[in-house]
Design an enzyme around this catalytic site. Sequence first.
Site, short mmCIF file in Angstrom:
data_model
loop_
_atom_site.label_atom_id
_atom_site.label_comp_id
_atom_site.label_asym_id
_atom_site.label_seq_id
_atom_site.Cartn_x
_atom_site.Cartn_y
_atom_site.Cartn_z
N ASP A 184 0.79 -1.14 -0.05
CA ASP A 184 -0.02 0.68 -0.25
C ASP A 184 0.50 1.13 0.10
O ASP A 184 2.02 1.54 0.09
CB ASP A 184 -0.98 0.03 1.30
CG ASP A 184 -1.68 1.66 1.72
OD1 ASP A 184 -2.44 1.22 0.21
OD2 ASP A 184 -1.39 1.99 2.51
N ASP A 196 0.30 5.11 1.12
CA ASP A 196 0.25 6.37 2.27
C ASP A 196 0.03 5.12 3.80
O ASP A 196 -0.72 4.26 4.19
CB ASP A 196 -1.31 6.81 1.90
CG ASP A 196 -1.78 7.97 0.91
OD1 ASP A 196 -0.71 9.04 0.89
OD2 ASP A 196 -1.90 7.44 0.11
N ASP A 200 -1.50 -0.92 6.13
CA ASP A 200 -1.70 -0.62 7.32
C ASP A 200 -3.16 -0.15 7.34
O ASP A 200 -3.97 0.54 8.87
CB ASP A 200 -1.06 1.04 7.34
CG ASP A 200 -1.47 2.44 6.23
OD1 ASP A 200 -2.15 2.05 5.64
OD2 ASP A 200 -2.23 3.27 7.29
#
Length: 232
Positions: free
Chosen positions: A11, A13, A168
């Site tokens: 991922d 960001d 995250d």
Amino acid sequence: MLPAPQAILFDLDGTLLDTAPDMAAALNQLRAEHGLAPMPFAEIRPNVSNGARGLLGIGLGIGPDHDTYDQLRDRFLALYAADLAVHTCLFPGLEALVDSLEQRAMPWGVVTNKPGGLTHRLLEALKLEPAVVVCGDELERAKPHPDPLLFAAGKLRLPPSTIWYIGDHERDIIAGNAADMPTIAGRWGYLDGERPIEAWGATLVIDHPEEIAGLLPGSDLHAANPDAVDAK
């Protein structure tokens, strides 16, 4: 147990890149334009992985059903795009990891819900060259649907089960699991606090990005703890 990978997908960001400072700055610029005081960074950071929708929700108290949502979203994105790589950087340990993957000739890539225009500009600004990049506006369905991850696996010409996906947010783990990819949840990211990271169903939860390199077969840490990864 994680199978030894043939590729790693991240991922963007909150996982690969710490984009929160620049996104927080754009949100506070938007608030200033509406006569509002800056929000503390600590309040903004956990919502960065939720994108413009999440940030407008906490910053201006509006959602997609608000009359001015589209206008304010476009303004926020314009402010962010103007200064999207001022403070953004790789999380600690990930520059060395990327270098190591490239030395191993192991492909790595990015699967993000961030729009393509912003994603590619950001990667270019940081001089990152993933083998594959799949953005949030590239396919009909974004994460938590597995489609972007399956599309990335197709581009890499690898079975999904041989690719680690690291994220995250719970949507990352949902998407990865649905794509039959081993998943790693990173505690260093922008956890929004909706559900404990241990409840997401990831194959593995790790605290620091530096730990990823130690999970790779052939590393010193892997040699000390071979049960962490199945090298077969």
